[in-house]
Design a protein around this motif. Structure first.
Motif, PDB file in Angstrom:
ATOM      1  N   ARG A 265     -34.192   9.951  12.115  1.00 13.23           N
ATOM      2  CA  ARG A 265     -35.107  10.605  13.061  1.00 13.23           C
ATOM      3  C   ARG A 265     -35.151   9.906  14.414  1.00 13.23           C
ATOM      4  O   ARG A 265     -35.613  10.499  15.388  1.00 13.23           O
ATOM      5  CB  ARG A 265     -36.510  10.663  12.464  1.00 13.23           C
ATOM      6  CG  ARG A 265     -36.558  11.429  11.138  1.00 13.23           C
ATOM      7  CD  ARG A 265     -37.961  11.753  10.726  1.00 13.23           C
ATOM      8  NE  ARG A 265     -37.966  12.562   9.496  1.00 13.23           N
ATOM      9  CZ  ARG A 265     -38.898  13.424   9.178  1.00 13.23           C
ATOM     10  NH1 ARG A 265     -39.925  13.609   9.987  1.00 13.23           N
ATOM     11  NH2 ARG A 265     -38.841  14.110   8.051  1.00 13.23           N
ATOM     12  N   ASP A 266     -34.687   8.672  14.489  1.00 12.61           N
ATOM     13  CA  ASP A 266     -34.741   7.940  15.755  1.00 12.61           C
ATOM     14  C   ASP A 266     -33.450   8.064  16.548  1.00 12.61           C
ATOM     15  O   ASP A 266     -33.298   7.423  17.592  1.00 12.61           O
ATOM     16  CB  ASP A 266     -35.037   6.458  15.497  1.00 12.61           C
ATOM     17  CG  ASP A 266     -33.991   5.810  14.598  1.00 12.61           C
ATOM     18  OD1 ASP A 266     -33.371   6.544  13.805  1.00 12.61           O
ATOM     19  OD2 ASP A 266     -33.808   4.586  14.691  1.00 12.61           O
ATOM     20  N   LYS A 267     -32.501   8.874  16.062  1.00  9.19           N
ATOM     21  CA  LYS A 267     -31.215   9.018  16.740  1.00  9.19           C
ATOM     22  C   LYS A 267     -31.166  10.322  17.534  1.00  9.19           C
ATOM     23  O   LYS A 267     -31.841  11.293  17.216  1.00  9.19           O
ATOM     24  CB  LYS A 267     -30.064   9.000  15.715  1.00  9.19           C
ATOM     25  CG  LYS A 267     -29.977   7.705  14.922  1.00  9.19           C
ATOM     26  CD  LYS A 267     -29.697   6.526  15.844  1.00  9.19           C
ATOM     27  CE  LYS A 267     -29.732   5.206  15.090  1.00  9.19           C
ATOM     28  NZ  LYS A 267     -29.547   4.063  16.006  1.00  9.19           N
ATOM     29  N   THR A 268     -30.351  10.294  18.589  1.00  6.81           N
ATOM     30  CA  THR A 268     -30.175  11.503  19.391  1.00  6.81           C
ATOM     31  C   THR A 268     -29.292  12.505  18.634  1.00  6.81           C
ATOM     32  O   THR A 268     -28.540  12.116  17.730  1.00  6.81           O
ATOM     33  CB  THR A 268     -29.507  11.165  20.734  1.00  6.81           C
ATOM     34  OG1 THR A 268     -28.175  10.675  20.480  1.00  6.81           O
ATOM     35  CG2 THR A 268     -30.298  10.096  21.474  1.00  6.81           C
ATOM     36  N   PRO A 269     -29.356  13.808  18.983  1.00  9.18           N
ATOM     37  CA  PRO A 269     -28.492  14.787  18.320  1.00  9.18           C
ATOM     38  C   PRO A 269     -27.014  14.430  18.399  1.00  9.18           C
ATOM     39  O   PRO A 269     -26.264  14.635  17.437  1.00  9.18           O
ATOM     40  CB  PRO A 269     -28.802  16.088  19.068  1.00  9.18           C
ATOM     41  CG  PRO A 269     -30.205  15.906  19.553  1.00  9.18           C
ATOM     42  CD  PRO A 269     -30.330  14.457  19.888  1.00  9.18           C
TER      43      PRO A 269
ATOM     44  N   GLU B 116     -25.672  11.409  18.545  1.00 12.47           N
ATOM     45  CA  GLU B 116     -25.403  10.314  17.606  1.00 12.47           C
ATOM     46  C   GLU B 116     -25.397  10.817  16.159  1.00 12.47           C
ATOM     47  O   GLU B 116     -24.552  10.410  15.355  1.00 12.47           O
ATOM     48  CB  GLU B 116     -26.459   9.217  17.781  1.00 12.47           C
ATOM     49  CG  GLU B 116     -26.335   8.447  19.080  1.00 12.47           C
ATOM     50  CD  GLU B 116     -27.481   7.467  19.277  1.00 12.47           C
ATOM     51  OE1 GLU B 116     -27.253   6.402  19.882  1.00 12.47           O
ATOM     52  OE2 GLU B 116     -28.614   7.767  18.821  1.00 12.47           O
ATOM     53  N   VAL B 117     -26.342  11.691  15.844  1.00 11.51           N
ATOM     54  CA  VAL B 117     -26.401  12.237  14.482  1.00 11.51           C
ATOM     55  C   VAL B 117     -25.128  13.009  14.152  1.00 11.51           C
ATOM     56  O   VAL B 117     -24.566  12.884  13.055  1.00 11.51           O
ATOM     57  CB  VAL B 117     -27.642  13.136  14.319  1.00 11.51           C
ATOM     58  CG1 VAL B 117     -27.590  13.887  12.995  1.00 11.51           C
ATOM     59  CG2 VAL B 117     -28.919  12.304  14.402  1.00 11.51           C
ATOM     60  N   MET B 118     -24.646  13.800  15.097  1.00 12.24           N
ATOM     61  CA  MET B 118     -23.429  14.571  14.846  1.00 12.24           C
ATOM     62  C   MET B 118     -22.207  13.673  14.691  1.00 12.24           C
ATOM     63  O   MET B 118     -21.344  13.905  13.836  1.00 12.24           O
ATOM     64  CB  MET B 118     -23.217  15.584  15.971  1.00 12.24           C
ATOM     65  CG  MET B 118     -24.181  16.754  15.911  1.00 12.24           C
ATOM     66  SD  MET B 118     -23.686  18.107  16.990  1.00 12.24           S
ATOM     67  CE  MET B 118     -24.890  19.364  16.532  1.00 12.24           C
ATOM     68  N   ASN B 119     -22.123  12.632  15.506  1.00 13.37           N
ATOM     69  CA  ASN B 119     -21.004  11.700  15.380  1.00 13.37           C
ATOM     70  C   ASN B 119     -21.006  11.016  14.017  1.00 13.37           C
ATOM     71  O   ASN B 119     -19.969  10.888  13.364  1.00 13.37           O
ATOM     72  CB  ASN B 119     -21.063  10.650  16.483  1.00 13.37           C
ATOM     73  CG  ASN B 119     -20.324  11.078  17.734  1.00 13.37           C
ATOM     74  OD1 ASN B 119     -19.297  11.749  17.661  1.00 13.37           O
ATOM     75  ND2 ASN B 119     -20.848  10.710  18.888  1.00 13.37           N
ATOM     76  N   ILE B 120     -22.191  10.567  13.581  1.00 13.91           N
ATOM     77  CA  ILE B 120     -22.300   9.913  12.274  1.00 13.91           C
ATOM     78  C   ILE B 120     -21.912  10.893  11.171  1.00 13.91           C
ATOM     79  O   ILE B 120     -21.159  10.559  10.243  1.00 13.91           O
ATOM     80  CB  ILE B 120     -23.735   9.393  12.057  1.00 13.91           C
ATOM     81  CG1 ILE B 120     -24.038   8.277  13.047  1.00 13.91           C
ATOM     82  CG2 ILE B 120     -23.921   8.888  10.632  1.00 13.91           C
ATOM     83  CD1 ILE B 120     -25.496   7.846  13.076  1.00 13.91           C
ATOM     84  N   SER B 121     -22.385  12.116  11.256  1.00 11.79           N
ATOM     85  CA  SER B 121     -22.124  13.114  10.223  1.00 11.79           C
ATOM     86  C   SER B 121     -20.646  13.464  10.138  1.00 11.79           C
ATOM     87  O   SER B 121     -20.073  13.564   9.044  1.00 11.79           O
ATOM     88  CB  SER B 121     -22.944  14.383  10.504  1.00 11.79           C
ATOM     89  OG  SER B 121     -24.325  14.088  10.592  1.00 11.79           O
ATOM     90  N   ILE B 122     -20.008  13.658  11.284  1.00 10.70           N
ATOM     91  CA  ILE B 122     -18.589  14.017  11.293  1.00 10.70           C
ATOM     92  C   ILE B 122     -17.741  12.877  10.733  1.00 10.70           C
ATOM     93  O   ILE B 122     -16.794  13.102   9.968  1.00 10.70           O
ATOM     94  CB  ILE B 122     -18.139  14.386  12.714  1.00 10.70           C
ATOM     95  CG1 ILE B 122     -18.828  15.684  13.167  1.00 10.70           C
ATOM     96  CG2 ILE B 122     -16.623  14.555  12.783  1.00 10.70           C
ATOM     97  CD1 ILE B 122     -18.597  16.031  14.616  1.00 10.70           C
TER      98      ILE B 122
END
Length: 327
Positions: A219-223, A225-231
């Motif tokens: 929840r503390d990450k930007t969209p 950053e979240v997408m990069n981590i997920s990919i």
């Protein structure tokens, strides 16, 4: 909790360049379709279907060479039931009737195999080809509309737009390859295009599932950053799935024979482009459209508990009222 060290490649940093690259490929594909068109097979153009029978098994390449020497370069040849029965499909020829075409083909074949016999001759009219073309386009459109509704309900509307853009991207580029190469486009290729839509969607859904999970956890990450981590977390799965699928498709391409050659070509192009688009088109477009954690984040636990408690109290009140009325 996911280890943030998993984020090794900054995919989203290159999203603008990737979208520019995709736009260039789409423009070239559309240009090829406009300037060169498609080399439609007999399924779409109509033509003559000839069935012949040999006394002994015959190699298809031998029959193709005989027809090619006689001027039937685009004839489609395949076994029909057994190795001695051969089905030949000839596209319409100007100034020749179906009977004249079949007679000329039979004469060519008899020069090399006098024992060949003509079993049947059928003519496929261009009207049937037009109907197949229209039905094929409608099949693709219905598939895209159904996918748009499914993804919008399961995820969020901006994710749905991203997934549809990725699928249209894959279809157009695959069609563009067939336009520029003039490889024959028949019903098997159309089936491959529909298969590419399903394959690419499956890959995109896996990435979207992980993005949705991470939006609720990180929840503390930007969209971005979240997408990069997920990919990155789904990257190994994406690569392994694509490689194992391509191994089978390459085997079909090189060893499956001429009949299945273009079907395999469409799958090779579609799988390669679909793997790329699930990362750089679907996810990047959803990010550009402004998807955020608020769109996918589950409500806080205390809020969920409060809503459940209110429902229980309301139910208990209604039951008490019903009991008092009965008494």
């Amino acid at each position: 909790m996911f280890d943030l060290g998993d984020k090794k490649i900054d995919f989203m940093k290159l999203r603008k360049w990737a979208l520019l690259f995709s736009a260039t490929l789409i423009a070239l594909s559309i240009l090829g379709m406009v300037l060169k068109g498609f080399n439609f097979g007999i399924d779409f153009t109509g033509g003559t279907v000839i069935e012949v029978s040999y006394k002994k098994p015959v190699a298809l390449n031998e029959v193709r060479d005989v027809l090619r020497q006689g001027g039937f370069d685009k004839a489609v040849v395949q076994h029909f039931g057994s190795a001695t029965d051969v089905l030949i499909r000839i596209q319409p020829r100007e100034g020749m009737t179906s009977a004249q075409v079949s007679n000329q083909v039979l004469e060519l074949l008899k020069k090399h195999h006098p024992d060949v016999e003509l079993r049947r001759v059928e003519y496929v009219g261009p009207q049937v080809g037009d109907e197949l073309s229209e039905d094929g386009v409608l099949a693709v459109l219905y598939a895209l509309i159904g996918i748009l509704i499914y993804v919008a309900l399961r995820f969020e509307f901006r994710f749905a737009l991203g997934s549809i853009a990725a699928l249209v991207h894959d279809v157009i580029i695959t069609l563009g390859v067939f336009a520029w190469t003039q490889a024959q486009f028949d019903l098997t290729v159309l089936a491959a295009v529909l298969a590419v839509i399903g394959y690419s969607l499956n890959d995109t859904i896996v990435v979207f599932d992980r993005i949705r999970e991470n939006f609720r956890i990180l929840r503390d990450k930007t969209p971005e950053e979240v997408m990069n981590i997920s990919i990155n977390q789904t990257l190994s799965r994406t690569i392994m799935t694509s490689l194992t699928t391509l191994l089978v498709v390459f085997a079909l391409y090189f060893l499956g024979g001429e009949i299945i050659h273009n079907f395999a070509l469409a799958l090779i192009v579609g799988i390669g482009v679909g793997t790329y688009s699930s990362i750089y088109v679907a996810s990047a477009l959803a990010l550009i459209l402004g998807v955020s954690k608020e769109d996918l984040m589950a409500p806080p636990k205390d809020e969920v508990d409060r809503e459940a408690l209110e429902k229980e109290m309301q139910q208990a009140f209604l039951e008490a009222e019903a009991q008092r009325n009965r008494s």
